[in-house]
Design a protein around this motif. Structure first.
Motif, PDB file in Angstrom:
ATOM      1  N   THR A 593      34.906  83.702  78.635  1.00 62.50           N
ATOM      2  CA  THR A 593      34.596  83.783  77.216  1.00 62.50           C
ATOM      3  C   THR A 593      33.990  82.460  76.766  1.00 62.50           C
ATOM      4  N   HIS A 594      33.009  82.533  75.862  1.00 67.59           N
ATOM      5  CA  HIS A 594      32.468  81.315  75.252  1.00 67.59           C
ATOM      6  C   HIS A 594      32.806  81.294  73.773  1.00 67.59           C
ATOM      7  N   GLY A 595      32.779  80.097  73.208  1.00 66.90           N
ATOM      8  CA  GLY A 595      32.989  79.946  71.772  1.00 66.90           C
ATOM      9  C   GLY A 595      31.731  79.426  71.118  1.00 66.90           C
ATOM     10  N   TYR A 628      28.925  73.730  69.321  1.00 68.60           N
ATOM     11  CA  TYR A 628      29.557  73.522  70.627  1.00 68.60           C
ATOM     12  C   TYR A 628      30.440  74.694  71.022  1.00 68.60           C
ATOM     13  N   CYS A 629      30.690  74.778  72.317  1.00 72.77           N
ATOM     14  CA  CYS A 629      31.525  75.862  72.852  1.00 72.77           C
ATOM     15  C   CYS A 629      32.990  75.470  72.713  1.00 72.77           C
ATOM     16  N   THR A 630      33.754  76.335  72.042  1.00 73.69           N
ATOM     17  CA  THR A 630      35.167  76.039  71.785  1.00 73.69           C
ATOM     18  C   THR A 630      36.090  76.564  72.878  1.00 73.69           C
ATOM     19  N   HIS A 631      35.597  77.476  73.692  1.00 74.98           N
ATOM     20  CA  HIS A 631      36.486  78.187  74.616  1.00 74.98           C
ATOM     21  C   HIS A 631      36.241  77.678  76.028  1.00 74.98           C
ATOM     22  N   PHE A 632      37.249  77.098  76.653  1.00 73.62           N
ATOM     23  CA  PHE A 632      37.016  76.439  77.942  1.00 73.62           C
ATOM     24  C   PHE A 632      36.433  77.422  78.964  1.00 73.62           C
ATOM     25  N   CYS A 633      35.261  77.096  79.485  1.00 75.75           N
ATOM     26  CA  CYS A 633      34.529  78.083  80.278  1.00 75.75           C
ATOM     27  C   CYS A 633      34.002  77.553  81.609  1.00 75.75           C
ATOM     28  N   HIS A 634      33.990  76.243  81.802  1.00 74.17           N
ATOM     29  CA  HIS A 634      33.227  75.715  82.931  1.00 74.17           C
ATOM     30  C   HIS A 634      33.523  74.225  83.031  1.00 74.17           C
ATOM     31  N   LEU A 636      31.387  72.080  82.904  1.00 77.40           N
ATOM     32  CA  LEU A 636      30.497  71.458  81.914  1.00 77.40           C
ATOM     33  C   LEU A 636      30.680  72.073  80.518  1.00 77.40           C
ATOM     34  N   HIS A 637      31.893  72.539  80.271  1.00 74.30           N
ATOM     35  CA  HIS A 637      32.222  73.137  78.966  1.00 74.30           C
ATOM     36  C   HIS A 637      31.932  72.149  77.821  1.00 74.30           C
ATOM     37  N   LEU A 638      32.280  70.890  78.019  1.00 71.07           N
ATOM     38  CA  LEU A 638      32.063  69.908  76.944  1.00 71.07           C
ATOM     39  C   LEU A 638      30.580  69.695  76.670  1.00 71.07           C
ATOM     40  N   GLU A 639      29.790  69.882  77.691  1.00 63.80           N
ATOM     41  CA  GLU A 639      28.350  69.693  77.535  1.00 63.80           C
ATOM     42  C   GLU A 639      27.657  70.948  77.003  1.00 63.80           C
ATOM     43  N   MET A 640      28.399  72.029  76.854  1.00 61.01           N
ATOM     44  CA  MET A 640      27.789  73.271  76.380  1.00 61.01           C
ATOM     45  C   MET A 640      27.590  73.158  74.865  1.00 61.01           C
ATOM     46  N   ARG A 641      26.389  72.710  74.497  1.00 63.04           N
ATOM     47  CA  ARG A 641      26.124  72.433  73.075  1.00 63.04           C
ATOM     48  C   ARG A 641      24.685  72.769  72.732  1.00 63.04           C
TER      49      ARG A 641
HETATM   50 CU1  CUA Z   1      31.187  77.927  77.079  1.00 66.31          CU
HETATM   51 CU2  CUA Z   1      33.080  76.567  76.873  1.00 66.31          CU
END
Ligand code: CUA
Ligand code: K7E
Ligand code: CA
Length: 648
Positions: A593-595, A628-634, A636-641
């Motif tokens: 899931t992504h946020g 930004y992506c709120t849901h931990f996904c990867h 590179l989740h923090l870089e998902m922006r």
């Molecule tokens: Cu996509 Cu966290």
């Protein structure tokens, strides 16, 4: 009682005893001038499809009782409890016997985690003002019930009430998400809710097509400012909603009020307990009569009347309203309603799994009233002398009886709010006693619960497949059962083993305030999907339609997410633009899931695998805002922006 105490250390006993007495007294005092209660949920044991990896925690239960409720890491629970969340406005899913919370389903509340009440799709379900703001963001869910087929759950839908704003919601059981909310017209205090189990006329329709809704509060009809100072003109309506379309089918004007609702297995009867047969507008008045009633509706006759055009409408509502008041229903042979007298201010009405009886609890009377449904039908045929003759038992079971669950073996388990106990009693023995057999002793066992139970419900207990394994006591006070966390205490859901002659307390589970009722459903009945289908969403974003388009000051951003990136790295708009962001999650991996959160714009929602959601807002603040992506996904989740730039 003795049972639970044996399991405690000796040093606990005196304090416990004192506290129990105190609670009983204070509740009694409260009662002298007031109302009370509520209930809860959870439990289970299994049948059917238990994967090998999750052998039942309760496999040993059959003959010797349930010895362990431990569900070790990697193993699955045997049951789902689907419960209300009270004034949190949500529903919940709990694994039983572990008591682990599996999901909170936002319904009438708003939920930033999922974006419920924030996304356009959820707002459309909840309802909005013309300016797009939510009609309501509060709700009070009390009763969750599943759709039926052939007398048991079919795993299709759940229905739940909103007592605050008189709305009914439906939750799809494959996704465990709310897909419809309907406002009931001309009622207030919508409390009891129950799906039908069969069509009253066509037995081939042996599944849920209607949901019945009981309203507690008398109001002017319509409630538009008229008659506000004249309670004699106020009234209550009983409502039928179409399970498929969720449109309101019809309503019945009644004498007295409604509280909880139960349906017969043959579809012919639906009943509601009435505590305000007095039609009173104040508390003393509502407690004036020595007896109140369980009101039965003849569904087939009501629908015939509606079909024949024998109805009125109220105010702006187009819903047909038929007259179920006593004055209009003097002849049982044509009557659409049957008011069966029961103990004073009853609460709770529950159908026995054998399909024969409704049990109404006394609340202010220490009794449960057993009503034989075949006799109610006989009354409607004109062959029973009085309504009261449909009562076949009225055992004294303890103080403050509220709600009853069943084990499918002829026993009933009723919560005793004032006694802080569950009483197990045998229905046949209660009937024998009522008939005059002085040797019949209906009460089999009592067990202490901690403290003041509202609802109590058994595994599969509201179906023909009641299995007599677990019983959940939804307690209204937890006091010393858990670490204190400030003035607000957590609620307690106590799990009780009902496999044996005597009940046995298995566990205290916590519940965030404040669940009332729930159902305990075998896990093989619940068949969820793990991944959406992209094409279920008419606005799904695909590579061919992705991008940014503008029409005047309306900007539409069609974006995709694939871990760990959004498809559009930069979105540029002008201050004052109305921006719609549509986001489709192209990941197909289960649990991925992504946020999507936008700082300073109050936007936060998630997209599950292959799901599409959208938000619309005014870009009224210039600046740079990192989506930004709120849901931990990867990794590179923090870089998902993505950069959201609003030019001044
Ligand atoms: Cu996509 Cu966290
Ligand atoms: Cu008893 Cu709303 Cu079902 Cu609460 S009600 S307990
Ligand atoms: Ca009353």
């Amino acid at each position: 009682m003795a049972d639970t105490k044996k399991t405690k250390s000796n040093t606990d006993l005196p304090e416990q005893g004192t506290r129990r007495r105190f609670l009983g007294q204070s509740a009694m005092l409260g009662l002298a001038g007031a109302g009370l209660l509520a209930g809860c949920k959870e439990e289970p044991a299994a049948k059917a499809s238990a994967p090998a990896a999750s052998a039942s925690a309760t496999a040993a239960a059959e003959s010797t009782g349930i010895h362990s409720i431990e569900v070790p890491p990697g193993k699955l629970d045997d049951y789902y409890t689907l419960s209300s969340g009270g004034h949190s406005g949500e529903m919940r899913i709990i694994g039983i016997p572990s008591g682990r919370t599996l999901k909170r389903i936002p319904v009438f509340n708003i939920d930033p985690m999922s974006g419920w009440g924030i996304t356009n799709e959820s707002k459309a379900i909840i309802g909005t003002h013309p300016d797009g703001t939510l009609l309501y963001n509060t709700g009070d869910t009390h009763h969750v019930h599943g759709s039926y087929k052939d007398g048991t759950y079919d795993g299709r839908w759940l229905f739940v009430n909103d007592k605050i704003h008189s709305r009914i919601a439906r939750v799809r059981m494959d996704t465990m998400e709310c897909d419809k909310i309907t406002q009931l017209p001309n009622v207030m205090g919508f409390h009891g809710i129950f799906p039908d189990k069969c069509d009253p006329v066509d037995p081939k329709i042996n599944y849920t097509t209607r949901v019945f809704c009981g309203a507690e509060f008398h109001i002017p009809l319509p409630n538009d400012g008229r008659d506000v100072n004249d309670p004699t003109k106020w009234g209550c309506l009983f409502t039928c909603v179409d399970a498929e379309s969720m449109e309101v089918r019809w309503q019945v004007r009644i004498d007295g009020n409604c509280d909880l609702v139960a349906t017969s297995y043959d579809g012919k009867l639906v009943g509601t307990n009435q505590y305000n047969t007095e039609n009173a507008a104040d508390q003393a008045g509502m407690m004036a009569a020595e007896r109140d009633a369980c009101l039965f509706f003849n569904v087939a006759r009501i629908e015939k009347m509606v079909k024949d055009g024998k109805f009125t409408t109220i105010g702006k509502s187009k819903v047909p309203v038929v007259d179920g008041r006593k004055a209009a229903n003097q002849d049982p042979k044509t009557s659409i309603t049957c008011y069966v007298p029961v103990g004073k201010n009853p609460h709770g009405v529950n159908a026995s799994p054998d399909g024969k009886y409704f049990v109404c609890s006394g609340k202010l009377s220490p009794t449960a009233t057993v009503i034989d449904l075949s006799l109610v039908l006989k009354w409607f045929d004109g062959d029973l002398k009085t309504e009261r003759d449909a009562v076949v038992a009225e055992p004294e079971i303890g103080l403050g009886p509220l709600h009853t669950g069943f084990d499918g073996k002829g026993n009933a388990f009723t919560t005793l709010f004032l006694d802080s106990q569950i009483v197990k009693w045998n229905v046949d023995k209660a009937i024998a006693l009522y008939k005059g057999d002085k040797n019949a002793k209906p009460i089999i066992d009592k067990i202490d619960v901690h403290y003041q139970p509202g609802h109590g419900f058994a595994s599969m207990g509201e179906t023909k497949e009641a299995d007599g394994k677990y019983y959940n006591s939804g307690n209204k006070f937890s006091k010393d059962r858990f670490l204190p966390v400030g003035p607000l205490h957590v609620e307690t859901e106590q799990l009780i083993d009902i496999t044996g002659e005597k009940m046995r307390l298995l566990a205290d589970h916590t519940a965030h305030p404040e669940p009332h009722d729930g159902i305990i459903v075998r896990r093989d009945i619940v068949k969820t999907r793990q991944i959406y289908n992209l094409d279920e969403f008419p606005n799904a974003v695909k590579p061919e339609n992705a991008g940014i388009t503008r029409k005047g000051n309306k900007v539409t951003v069609r974006m995709m997410s694939i871990a760990p990136a959004y498809s559009i790295p930069e979105i540029k708009v002008k201050k004052g633009d109305e921006v719609t962001i549509i986001l489709t999650n192209h990941d197909k991996v289960e649990d991925l899931t992504h946020g999507c959160a936008i700082p300073n714009y109050n936007i936060c929602f998630i997209v599950n695998p292959q799901e599409t959601k959208s938000v619309t807002f005014k870009a009224d603040k210039p600046g740079l805002f990192w989506i930004y992506c709120t849901h931990f996904c990867h990794a590179l989740h923090l870089e998902m922006r993505s950069r959201f730039i609003v030019e001044a």
